[in-house]
Design a protein around this motif. Structure first.
Motif, PDB file in Angstrom:
ATOM      1  N   SER A 174       0.845  -1.494   0.138  1.00 24.68           N
ATOM      2  CA  SER A 174      -0.106  -0.249  -0.038  1.00 24.68           C
ATOM      3  C   SER A 174       1.062   1.492  -0.427  1.00 24.68           C
ATOM      4  CB  SER A 174      -0.679  -0.235   1.305  1.00 24.68           C
ATOM      5  OG  SER A 174      -0.122  -0.516   2.388  1.00 24.68           O
ATOM      6  N   PHE A 218      -6.194  -5.233  -2.703  1.00 22.47           N
ATOM      7  CA  PHE A 218      -5.136  -5.487  -1.138  1.00 22.47           C
ATOM      8  C   PHE A 218      -5.592  -6.703  -0.504  1.00 22.47           C
ATOM      9  CE2 PHE A 218      -5.899  -4.234   3.945  1.00 22.47           C
ATOM     10  CZ  PHE A 218      -4.233  -4.200   4.148  1.00 22.47           C
ATOM     11  N   THR A 219      -4.123  -7.675  -0.439  1.00 27.86           N
ATOM     12  CA  THR A 219      -4.576  -8.983  -0.310  1.00 27.86           C
ATOM     13  C   THR A 219      -5.266  -9.622   1.195  1.00 27.86           C
ATOM     14  OG1 THR A 219      -2.080  -9.179   0.917  1.00 27.86           O
ATOM     15  CG2 THR A 219      -2.430  -9.748  -1.770  1.00 27.86           C
ATOM     16  N   PHE A 220      -5.789  -8.580   1.799  1.00 23.66           N
ATOM     17  CA  PHE A 220      -6.559  -8.757   3.030  1.00 23.66           C
ATOM     18  C   PHE A 220      -7.724  -8.802   2.074  1.00 23.66           C
ATOM     19  CE2 PHE A 220      -9.309  -6.876   6.559  1.00 23.66           C
ATOM     20  CZ  PHE A 220      -8.945  -7.848   7.558  1.00 23.66           C
ATOM     21  N   GLY A 288      -4.170  -4.673   9.187  1.00 28.29           N
ATOM     22  CA  GLY A 288      -4.433  -3.958   8.445  1.00 28.29           C
ATOM     23  C   GLY A 288      -3.377  -2.632   8.971  1.00 28.29           C
ATOM     24  N   GLU A 289      -3.833  -2.396  10.770  1.00 36.05           N
ATOM     25  CA  GLU A 289      -2.970  -2.210  11.889  1.00 36.05           C
ATOM     26  C   GLU A 289      -3.724  -2.504  12.852  1.00 36.05           C
ATOM     27  OE1 GLU A 289      -4.974   2.117  12.518  1.00 36.05           O
ATOM     28  OE2 GLU A 289      -3.439   2.322  11.373  1.00 36.05           O
ATOM     29  N   ALA A 290      -2.515  -2.342  13.861  1.00 37.40           N
ATOM     30  CA  ALA A 290      -2.843  -2.640  15.540  1.00 37.40           C
ATOM     31  C   ALA A 290      -4.610  -2.437  15.999  1.00 37.40           C
ATOM     32  CB  ALA A 290      -1.905  -1.924  16.074  1.00 37.40           C
ATOM     33  N   ASP A 309      -7.791 -10.892  15.664  1.00 37.68           N
ATOM     34  CA  ASP A 309      -7.087  -9.609  14.843  1.00 37.68           C
ATOM     35  C   ASP A 309      -5.683 -10.925  14.385  1.00 37.68           C
ATOM     36  OD1 ASP A 309      -5.305  -7.638  14.765  1.00 37.68           O
ATOM     37  OD2 ASP A 309      -4.683  -7.830  16.997  1.00 37.68           O
ATOM     38  N   GLY A 310      -5.324  -9.962  13.237  1.00 36.82           N
ATOM     39  CA  GLY A 310      -4.740 -11.093  12.861  1.00 36.82           C
ATOM     40  C   GLY A 310      -3.176  -9.750  12.072  1.00 36.82           C
ATOM     41  N   ILE A 311      -1.645 -10.129  12.122  1.00 34.66           N
ATOM     42  CA  ILE A 311      -1.038  -9.193  11.151  1.00 34.66           C
ATOM     43  C   ILE A 311      -0.973 -10.532  10.340  1.00 34.66           C
ATOM     44  CG2 ILE A 311       1.002  -9.957  12.567  1.00 34.66           C
ATOM     45  CD1 ILE A 311       2.117  -7.496  11.522  1.00 34.66           C
ATOM     46  N   GLY A 312      -1.062  -9.714   8.819  1.00 31.80           N
ATOM     47  CA  GLY A 312      -0.785  -9.462   7.299  1.00 31.80           C
ATOM     48  C   GLY A 312       0.806  -9.177   6.426  1.00 31.80           C
ATOM     49  N   ALA A 313       0.784  -9.216   5.869  1.00 33.96           N
ATOM     50  CA  ALA A 313       1.362  -8.277   4.284  1.00 33.96           C
ATOM     51  C   ALA A 313       0.950  -8.703   3.342  1.00 33.96           C
ATOM     52  CB  ALA A 313       2.680  -8.328   5.136  1.00 33.96           C
ATOM     53  N   THR A 314       1.765  -7.698   2.527  1.00 38.17           N
ATOM     54  CA  THR A 314       1.338  -8.039   1.003  1.00 38.17           C
ATOM     55  C   THR A 314       2.771  -8.634   0.612  1.00 38.17           C
ATOM     56  OG1 THR A 314       0.530  -5.595   1.086  1.00 38.17           O
ATOM     57  CG2 THR A 314       1.204  -7.305  -1.154  1.00 38.17           C
ATOM     58  N   ASP A 389       7.618  -4.895  11.306  1.00 41.32           N
ATOM     59  CA  ASP A 389       7.395  -3.781  12.264  1.00 41.32           C
ATOM     60  C   ASP A 389       8.350  -4.010  13.974  1.00 41.32           C
ATOM     61  OD1 ASP A 389       4.568  -3.125  11.205  1.00 41.32           O
ATOM     62  OD2 ASP A 389       4.917  -5.306  10.987  1.00 41.32           O
ATOM     63  N   ARG A 404       5.370   0.417  13.982  1.00 41.83           N
ATOM     64  CA  ARG A 404       6.829  -0.212  12.461  1.00 41.83           C
ATOM     65  C   ARG A 404       8.158   0.387  12.976  1.00 41.83           C
ATOM     66  NH1 ARG A 404       5.321  -2.889   8.044  1.00 41.83           N
ATOM     67  NH2 ARG A 404       6.951  -1.238   7.226  1.00 41.83           N
ATOM     68  N   LYS A 498      -4.939   2.088   6.754  1.00 43.62           N
ATOM     69  CA  LYS A 498      -3.854   2.462   7.795  1.00 43.62           C
ATOM     70  C   LYS A 498      -3.448   4.132   8.098  1.00 43.62           C
ATOM     71  CE  LYS A 498      -0.770  -1.007   5.627  1.00 43.62           C
ATOM     72  NZ  LYS A 498      -2.125  -2.342   6.358  1.00 43.62           N
TER      73      LYS A 498
HETATM   74  C1  3UK Z   1       0.550  -4.191   9.483  1.00 41.17           C
HETATM   75  C2  3UK Z   1      -0.848  -4.160  11.488  1.00 41.17           C
HETATM   76  C3  3UK Z   1      -0.741  -4.551  13.602  1.00 41.17           C
HETATM   77  C4  3UK Z   1       2.329  -4.064   9.604  1.00 41.17           C
HETATM   78  C5  3UK Z   1      -2.419  -7.062   5.082  1.00 41.17           C
HETATM   79  C6  3UK Z   1      -3.594  -8.352   6.499  1.00 41.17           C
HETATM   80  O1  3UK Z   1      -1.678  -5.202   6.154  1.00 41.17           O
HETATM   81  C7  3UK Z   1      -1.295  -5.522   5.016  1.00 41.17           C
HETATM   82  O2  3UK Z   1      -1.132  -6.051   4.271  1.00 41.17           O
HETATM   83  P1  3UK Z   1       0.462  -4.780   4.296  1.00 41.17           P
HETATM   84  O3  3UK Z   1       1.376  -4.562   2.881  1.00 41.17           O
HETATM   85  O4  3UK Z   1       1.122  -3.849   4.998  1.00 41.17           O
HETATM   86  C8  3UK Z   1       1.264  -5.070   6.137  1.00 41.17           C
HETATM   87  C9  3UK Z   1       1.708  -3.874   6.946  1.00 41.17           C
HETATM   88  O5  3UK Z   1       0.237  -3.853   8.051  1.00 41.17           O
HETATM   89  N1  3UK Z   1      -0.523  -4.646  10.300  1.00 41.17           N
HETATM   90  C10 3UK Z   1      -1.567  -5.334   9.276  1.00 41.17           C
HETATM   91  N2  3UK Z   1      -2.080  -5.498  10.352  1.00 41.17           N
HETATM   92  C11 3UK Z   1      -1.959  -5.562  11.213  1.00 41.17           C
HETATM   93  N3  3UK Z   1       0.085  -4.254  12.344  1.00 41.17           N
HETATM   94  N4  3UK Z   1      -1.498  -5.438  13.480  1.00 41.17           N
HETATM   95  C12 3UK Z   1      -2.166  -6.235  12.778  1.00 41.17           C
HETATM   96  N5  3UK Z   1      -3.438  -6.898  12.753  1.00 41.17           N
HETATM   97  O6  3UK Z   1       2.832  -2.776   9.789  1.00 41.17           O
HETATM   98  C13 3UK Z   1       2.343  -5.180   8.495  1.00 41.17           C
HETATM   99  O7  3UK Z   1       3.565  -4.642   8.573  1.00 41.17           O
HETATM  100  O8  3UK Z   1      -0.919  -3.215   3.881  1.00 41.17           O
HETATM  101  C14 3UK Z   1      -2.990  -7.932   6.360  1.00 41.17           C
HETATM  102  C15 3UK Z   1      -3.967  -9.579   5.271  1.00 41.17           C
HETATM  103  C16 3UK Z   1      -3.434  -9.724   4.558  1.00 41.17           C
HETATM  104  C17 3UK Z   1      -2.486  -7.722   4.030  1.00 41.17           C
HETATM  105  N6  3UK Z   1      -2.087  -7.829   3.293  1.00 41.17           N
END
Ligand code: 3UK
Length: 508
Positions: A174, A218-220, A288-290, A309-314, A389, A404, A498
């Motif tokens: 993003s 957005f892959t989310f 997407g964010e915390a 809740d879940g953290i993901g990334a592209t 992160d 971050r 975000k």
């Molecule tokens: C932040 C989080 C804390 C974190 C994403 C779910 O957000 C997604 O992908 P992006 O490449 O950004 C990644 C970064 O976003 N982040 C995302 N979720 C959390 N921080 N708690 C969370 N739950 O900085 C991370 O490195 O835009 C989220 C699924 C697929 C995705 N692409």
């Protein structure tokens, strides 16, 4: 270890296979004026695949840009691209010509499928990008529109026989700062994310109705609103506009059971919950964010539902640290999703003990492949992906987000994580939203500054500033309190929900 056959096409696995197994009459996708079964979506994707190959000249490996709001037609185009063995390059609806050009150039895009209502900006980009030779439009009744051309094609299509490790998605980060970065994902990665987080954490069933706000670019959103429902034969609702005010009535109307959106959206929806019938809703996913503990509690009080809740990334395609609703721990993101490993490391890459803040490193079946080599070397080391992160793991193995890594505030010799101060402020009843950054200060290097959006009825002024400062001091270590507070009508956010801290730092 996940095992995949050498030949694999994700469109076959997620779409054709259901019809082959006799599931074709089940509801698959809904949108405005659209209600498609699995058989309907398959026929539409097949017709579009014919159009791609026969009319537009798409060959396997071509990069096909997609531009549009979330609609069933956009999803049909995505599957058509997979069936043709091409690579889907989905873009955010709000991108302007300049940003579209960067994507087209970096990903070497040759073809595009565009929602007719967003045609203008892409036309401007095409004029500057000679590699983009062919554009077709959907959501249009023009005789050369995708609908009209597809209608003239057969409803069956022989999928291109792709390899499990053929690239099928180029997803752009993003780009909260600087240039968007392209990441490559394979057919097996698409199936791997379906076999990890949904299977072990979300646990959806075939009767679930998915809904949510994240764009399919957005892959989310792609995972949560298309891949995961289809991986279990469930149905999904694709909304073009999914503002908090729009999402609630849509949940009620479609009797949705699983909702995906960003933390701020849950926060904005919470006060409005009483006006809608949300009795169908079972699971609410935040990413997407915390997710601040205050927002988790607010949503639980309003809806009765404990969020996932879940953290993901592209870079890693989807969620890699999360928890079930039963294992939720306020303020923690959760534990590594089965299939993934996580660790907290120092600047030299050494693993840090529990309780210490360091860089999050992740390893799993969907490791990152950047289009650009220089990033690959800096962010992927020995198969471990550095996500950018700062995290700490507690004694029970739960991972706690800090900030971050490049957003950490250093004030008077202390490291202060902005999101921790935000979480404290969000507990105050008059705070609707907030963003905390470090601003330069002669004495302390940096001071903590908060930008605060108030709830309706609250009065901004020096009294409230003092009240909020005292409130934070009582919630977290007093040295973390915001020495400066500015009230705002709204905060700058990306299309993925975000907070854009760099825009708070440099208003220009
Ligand atoms: C932040 C989080 C804390 C974190 C994403 C779910 O957000 C997604 O992908 P992006 O490449 O950004 C990644 C970064 O976003 N982040 C995302 N979720 C959390 N921080 N708690 C969370 N739950 O900085 C991370 O490195 O835009 C989220 C699924 C697929 C995705 N692409």
């Amino acid at each position: 270890e996940l095992q995949f056959p050498e030949r694999l096409n994700c469109a076959h696995e997620l779409l054709d296979a259901w019809v082959e197994r006799g599931h074709g009459a089940r509801l698959c996708m809904q949108g405005i004026g659209v209600r498609w079964t699995y058989a309907d979506l398959l026929a539409q994707a097949n017709r579009i695949a014919h159009m791609l190959v026969e009319d537009m000249g798409v060959v396997p490996g071509n990069r096909v840009l997609m531009r549009g709001a979330n609609t069933p037609m956009m999803a049909a185009c995505w599957f058509a691209i997979q069936k043709a063995g091409a690579i889907a390059v989905a873009t955010m609806p709000l991108l302007r010509a300049k940003e579209l050009c960067q994507v087209i150039q970096q990903a070497e895009v040759s073809h595009a499928l565009c929602d007719a209502r967003l045609a203008e900006e892409l036309a401007l980009a095409q004029a500057q990008c000679p590699t983009l030779k062919s554009v077709a439009h959907y959501m249009s009744d023009a005789p050369d529109g995708i609908e009209a051309r597809a209608a003239a094609k057969p409803a069956t299509f022989a999928n291109v026989d792709t390899a499990a490790d053929d690239c099928c998605i180029i997803a752009f980060t993003s780009g909260t700062t600087g240039k968007p970065k392209g990441t490559m994902h394979f057919h097996r990665d698409v199936m791997a994310i379906c076999a990890c987080w949904p299977k072990h954490v979300l646990k959806p069933v075939a009767d679930d109705v998915f809904i949510g706000s994240p764009p399919l670019a957005f892959t989310f959103g792609l995972g949560g609103l298309v891949l995961f429902p289809m991986s279990v034969g469930a149905s999904t609702v694709l909304l073009e506009k999914a503002s908090p005010e729009g999402l609630l009535p849509a949940i009620a109307h479609y009797r949705a059971t699983v909702c995906f959106t960003a933390p701020t959206s849950y926060r904005a929806m919470a006060p409005l919950v009483g006006q809608h019938d949300l009795s169908s809703l079972r699971k609410c996913v935040s990413a997407g964010e915390a997710l601040p503990a205050a927002t988790r509690q607010l949503w639980k009080d309003a809806s009765g539902i404990e969020m996932i809740d879940g953290i993901g990334a592209t870079e890693l395609l989807h969620i890699f640290i999360s928890h079930t609703e039963i294992e939720a721990r306020p303020g923690a993101t959760g534990k590594p999703v089965p299939g993934y490993q996580a660790r907290v490391v120092d600047d030299q890459g050494r693993v840090l003990p529990a309780g210490q803040v360091g860089k999050l490193a992740v390893k799993g079946p969907t490791g990152c492949r950047y289009l650009a080599d220089d990033r690959q070397r800096a962010y992927v080391q020995n198969g471990w992906n550095l996500t950018g992160d700062a995290y700490a793991m507690d004694a029970d193995g739960y991972y706690h987000y800090q900030s971050r890594t490049d957003d950490m505030i250093i004030s008077g010799g202390y490291n202060i994580a902005g999101p921790e101060v935000e979480s404290a402020l969000l507990l105050h009843p008059q705070v609707a939203e907030c963003g905390v950054i470090g601003v330069a200060d002669e004495q302390r290097g940096q001071i903590v500054k908060a930008f605060v959006v108030l709830r309706p009825g609250a009065t901004p002024g020096p009294e409230l500033v003092r009240e909020l400062q005292d409130f934070v001091k009582q919630t977290v270590a007093p040295y973390k309190y915001p020495r400066a507070i500015e009230f705002r009508e709204a905060l700058p956010r990306t299309e993925t929900g975000k907070l854009q801290r760099f825009r708070l730092r440099n208003p220009a």
